[in-house]
Structure formats: structure tokens, C-alpha cells
Write an enzyme that holds these catalytic residues in place. Structure first.
Site, PDB file in Angstrom:
ATOM      1  N   GLN A   1      -4.880  -1.694   9.622  1.00 21.01           N
ATOM      2  CA  GLN A   1      -4.677  -2.963   8.924  1.00 21.01           C
ATOM      3  C   GLN A   1      -5.315  -4.104   9.727  1.00 21.01           C
ATOM      4  O   GLN A   1      -5.052  -4.271  10.903  1.00 21.01           O
ATOM      5  CB  GLN A   1      -3.167  -3.199   8.724  1.00 21.01           C
ATOM      6  CG  GLN A   1      -2.819  -4.438   7.933  1.00 21.01           C
ATOM      7  CD  GLN A   1      -3.365  -4.415   6.502  1.00 21.01           C
ATOM      8  OE1 GLN A   1      -3.305  -3.404   5.812  1.00 21.01           O
ATOM      9  NE2 GLN A   1      -3.932  -5.524   6.075  1.00 21.01           N
TER      10      GLN A   1
ATOM     11  N   ASP B   1     -11.022   2.903   4.249  1.00 22.13           N
ATOM     12  CA  ASP B   1     -11.511   1.551   3.933  1.00 22.13           C
ATOM     13  C   ASP B   1     -13.038   1.501   3.815  1.00 22.13           C
ATOM     14  O   ASP B   1     -13.601   0.464   3.462  1.00 22.13           O
ATOM     15  CB  ASP B   1     -11.071   0.564   5.028  1.00 22.13           C
ATOM     16  CG  ASP B   1      -9.820  -0.201   4.635  1.00 22.13           C
ATOM     17  OD1 ASP B   1      -9.497  -0.219   3.430  1.00 22.13           O
ATOM     18  OD2 ASP B   1      -9.173  -0.789   5.523  1.00 22.13           O
TER      19      ASP B   1
ATOM     20  N   LYS C   1       0.843  -1.203   0.000  1.00 22.30           N
ATOM     21  CA  LYS C   1       0.000   0.000   0.000  1.00 22.30           C
ATOM     22  C   LYS C   1       0.880   1.255   0.000  1.00 22.30           C
ATOM     23  O   LYS C   1       0.626   2.216  -0.723  1.00 22.30           O
ATOM     24  CB  LYS C   1      -0.931   0.002   1.220  1.00 22.30           C
ATOM     25  CG  LYS C   1      -2.106  -0.950   1.057  1.00 22.30           C
ATOM     26  CD  LYS C   1      -2.844  -1.212   2.356  1.00 22.30           C
ATOM     27  CE  LYS C   1      -3.825  -2.357   2.176  1.00 22.30           C
ATOM     28  NZ  LYS C   1      -4.435  -2.819   3.423  1.00 22.30           N
TER      29      LYS C   1
END
Ligand code: NAP
Length: 278
Positions: A92, A115, A48
Site C-alpha cells: 500500500q 498493482d 480492498k
């Protein structure tokens, strides 16, 4: 059989993001919070960061120890919420077992929730209001659009019902007037259900879950799964036997994965814009 090439499609999305970033007053900044030492997470976090840098987005990873408490993590998120130099926050997953994922996600400012997992963003998705859409379902829809696939009236099965992939994808496909069936680990006769479907999406994490006998001739198959088998990455679909029966199929790797990363970058820019519009 034609491939739905996620790598090529993602290149276009990334090029668009790169151009857009150049026009912004400041560099968008993503903070990735990684708790613990999960090795797969380490790979994801690094990729990422690399992807962000390639389009001019700044990315910082904050690596916290395995024994970080719920309170400490929430405090870290609150500081990031208040930091004007951070525009997007990604925690994460998976988190160590002692941490409550839902409460952690709830602590993120919905405008920085890259997200798209915060209840505000999930609710907006449900209501078809502008908000942050999780990158994987968003990427799948972009791929479908890139190949001009009309979902109207199509029979679609989405296997997997996570908040990150299956549920939001089902909603997005429903919004395109597909007739959507959702399947999960308690679904009976999955083999029979899939045989009737125009589109099969598998987001489970089980190699060879989808075999040729489950797929109708000419169906479209979208493989979201990522599984490590004998040192290689495979999806949920038994690709060699299934591909010949399909009209379109996504490979693993090179299908949904690159689209997820590209749409994550897009989401960072969206978060930046949401904050600057305030
Ligand atoms: P998850 O939260 O573990 O969800 C898995 C889903 O699969 C659950 O809904 C589960 O049902 C269902 N399931 C498990 N066994 C099943 C079976 N035998 N038959 C039918 N359904 C079954 O995982 P996720 O985060 O959604 O990710 C799913 C897969 O996609 C993983 O392999 C992950 O690595 C991959 N992934 C790929 C990308 C990408 O960019 N390519 C992005 C995200 C995730 P229950 O709800 O009943 O437990």
C-alpha cells in the site's frame, strides 16, 4: 450528458471474477502490506480486503510499524514471494518517507505484482505483451469499452503522469490509436490545451482543476481524482458546471473508483493463473 456509471460496470466485472474464482482449484490469496498509520491507506486497505472477500478471494493484511526498515520490508516481500499460498502482493502506497518505493516494488515477484508496478510489468505494457496492468488504467479502459467509445483518432489529454495511473493509461489509449497528449504540473497553458480535446482524463488530486471553460462541447470527461473536501469525496472536475457540456462523464464517487477495485480483483486472479501455469 450521460453518466459513465462505474458502479454498475464494476458490478458486472466483479460478478465475472466471482464466477471465475469458483472454477479455480484453490482460493486466490492477496497479501496487502501496509506500513505506518496513514489513515487514508487504512480505508483503502479495508475496502480492498472487503472487495476480495465478496468474490471469494482470500485477503490478508500485514500491518507493519512506521519505523520498519527497508531491509525488513524487502525481507517480508521475499518471504511472500516464496510462499506458495500467496498469489498476489500489494504494497500500500504511500510508504513512509525513509523507504525507497522503487526498490520495494522491484523486490516483488513480477508474477505476484498485482498493482502492475514492477519494471517487468511496466515494460510488458509498453511492448504490448501480456502482463499485469495497473488496476486504475485497466478499469478506465473497461469503462470506455462498456460504453462502446471508439478512441481511434480521438484527441485525448491525460493530466497526471504517475506510474500508477497517467503513464500506463496514456500507453493504453495510444494502443487504441488515440492521439495522446500528456500533461503534468509543469505543463503550460493547460486551460488552452484541454479546450481542443475530445477526451479529458484528470488524474491529479486537485479539486476543481477542470472547469467548464476548459471543456469543449460534447467532450468525454474521465475524473480519476479523489479529494476530501469538507468531509465529502470529490474529483478533480468541477462536476456541476462541467457535466452539462460533456457527452459522457464519470461521477466521483461511483466512476473510476469502483472500476479500480473490480480490476484489482481481476488482477489477483490473473496473478494466481500466472503462478499455476508455471
Ligand atoms: P500522483 O502520483 O501524486 O500524481 C499526480 C500527477 O498530477 C503528477 O504527475 C503531477 O505532475 C500532476 N499534477 C500535479 N499538479 C498539477 C497541476 N496543477 N496541473 C497538472 N498536473 C498536475 O497521483 P496518482 O497516484 O497518479 O493519483 C492522482 C489522483 O488520482 C489522486 O487524487 C488519487 O487519489 C487519485 N486516484 C484515484 C484512483 C481511483 O480509483 N479513482 C486510483 C488511483 C489514484 P508532476 O509529475 O509534474 O508532479
Amino acid at each position: 450528458m450521460y453518466l459513465m456509471d462505474g458502479k454498475e460496470t464494476a458490478k458486472k466485472v466483479r460478478a465475472e471474477v466471482k464466477e471465475e474464482v469458483k472454477l479455480l482449484q484453490h482460493k486466490p490469496h492477496l497479501l496487502v502490506i501496509w506500513v505506518g498509520n496513514d489513515l487514508a491507506s487504512q480505508t483503502y486497505v479495508q475496502s480492498k480486503e472487503k472487495a476480495c472477500n465478496s468474490v471469494g478471494i482470500e485477503a490478508t493484511t500485514l500491518h507493519l510499524s512506521e519505523d520498519t526498515s527497508q531491509r525488513e520490508l524487502i525481507q517480508t516481500i521475499q518471504e511472500a514471494n516464496e510462499n506458495p499460498h500467496i498469489h498476489a502482493i500489494l504494497v500500500q502506497m504511500p510508504l513512509p518517507n525513509h523507504l525507497d518505493e522503487k526498490e520495494i516494488i522491484n523486490a516483488i515477484d513480477p508474477r505476484k505484482d498485482v498493482d502492475g508496478l514492477h519494471p517487468v510489468n511496466q515494460g510488458k505494457l509498453m511492448l504490448q505483451m501480456p502482463g499485469i496492468i495497473p488496476a486504475t488504467p485497466k478499469g478506465i479502459m473497461r469503462l470506455i469499452d462498456n460504453y462502446c467509445i471508439d478512441l481511434t483518432g480521438k484527441k485525448v489529454i491525460v493530466i497526471g503522469r504517475s506510474m500508477l495511473v497517467g503513464k500506463p493509461l496514456s500507453i493504453l489509449m495510444l494502443q487504441r490509436s488515440a492521439t495522446v497528449t500528456m500533461a503534468h504540473s509543469k505543463t503550460k497553458n493547460l486551460h488552452e490545451l484541454t479546450k481542443d480535446m475530445d477526451v479529458i482524463v484528470s488524474a491529479v488530486g486537485k479539486p476543481k482543476l477542470i472547469t467548464a471553460d476548459m471543456v469543449k462541447e460534447g467532450a468525454i470527461v474521465i475524473d480519476v481524482g479523489i479529494n476530501r473536501v469538507l468531509g465529502t469525496i470529490v474529483g478533480d472536475v468541477d462536476y456541476l458546471s462541467v457535466a452539462n457540456k460533456t457527452s459522457r462523464i464519470t461521477p466521483v464517487p461511483g466512476g473510476v473508483g469502483p472500476m479500480t477495485i473490480a480490476c484489482l480483483l481481476e488482477n489477483v486472479v490473473e496473478c494466481y493463473k500466472l503462478l499455476k501455469n508455471d
